[in-house]
Design a protein around this motif. Structure first.
Motif, mmCIF file in Angstrom:
data_model
loop_
_atom_site.group_PDB
_atom_site.id
_atom_site.type_symbol
_atom_site.label_atom_id
_atom_site.label_comp_id
_atom_site.label_asym_id
_atom_site.label_seq_id
_atom_site.Cartn_x
_atom_site.Cartn_y
_atom_site.Cartn_z
ATOM 1 N N SER A 245 0.816 -1.217 0.000
ATOM 2 C CA SER A 245 0.000 0.000 0.000
ATOM 3 C C SER A 245 0.849 1.267 0.000
ATOM 4 O O SER A 245 0.455 2.276 -0.575
ATOM 5 C CB SER A 245 -0.971 0.000 1.180
ATOM 6 N N ARG B 56 0.403 4.443 -2.609
ATOM 7 C CA ARG B 56 0.085 5.798 -2.130
ATOM 8 C C ARG B 56 1.053 6.862 -2.627
ATOM 9 O O ARG B 56 0.779 8.055 -2.499
ATOM 10 C CB ARG B 56 0.037 5.820 -0.608
ATOM 11 N N THR C 293 -6.500 0.820 -8.365
ATOM 12 C CA THR C 293 -5.793 1.573 -7.330
ATOM 13 C C THR C 293 -6.719 2.669 -6.815
ATOM 14 O O THR C 293 -7.202 3.488 -7.592
ATOM 15 C CB THR C 293 -4.495 2.176 -7.895
#
Length: 173
Positions: A79, A83, A109
């Protein structure tokens, strides 16, 4: 903050009309070089069902995915990598564009990248229409000029990688 994400395919590959076997795909080799230059570990993208190791079988599956506009399931990606607002995104050129696993990544995403610096390996098509594919799949992202690397010359890619980094990524390290 940036991340290097790549999809690569080991096994038989097409080089000058021959199909040698590579244990590390050409795109992964470029991703490793980029990671070394940027001081970050590349994140490999893997389909849940691996692509066949033989070139004809891989081509057959890739063609079917393209024709069907499929979204092949992918293994979870860290993750933190997803990000990052800036992605250095690598893939082989398949049928002139991005492999469908890249389409899966970009459409699934939840926080799409704000900027994408694409790099691709090919055997003569350059970036093909992959930049258009990326823009269509991730319409809010700025797609920067890409880096095409001929797969058969990946062992000599360092000068091109260094030049590309100096031209575009210097401010994002």
């Amino acid at each position: 903050m940036l991340t290097v994400i790549d999809f690569s395919s080991p096994g038989e590959t097409l080089v000058r009309g021959q199909t040698p076997v590579v244990t590390e795909g050409h795109t992964a080799q470029v991703a490793r070089l980029l990671g070394e230059r940027l001081g970050i570990a590349p994140v490999a993208l893997h389909p849940q069902v691996p692509y066949p190791m033989t070139y004809p079988a891989r081509l057959k599956r890739a063609r079917a995915e393209q024709t069907q506009h499929a979204f092949p399931a992918i293994e979870p990606v860290a993750s933190a990598a997803l990000r990052a607002p800036v992605w250095v995104l690598g893939y082989p050129i398949w049928f002139g564009g991005v492999p469908r696993v890249i389409a899966t990544l970009l459409t699934q995403t939840t926080t799409p990248p704000r900027e994408i610096y694409p790099f691709a390996t090919h055997e003569g098509s350059g970036l093909g229409h992959s930049l258009d594919d990326l823009q269509r799949l991730c319409p809010t992202a700025v797609i920067h000029p890409g880096l095409p690397i001929r797969g058969s010359r990946v062992d000599r890619a360092a000068p091109a990688v260094d030049h590309w980094l100096q031209q575009g990524l210097a401010d994002n390290k």
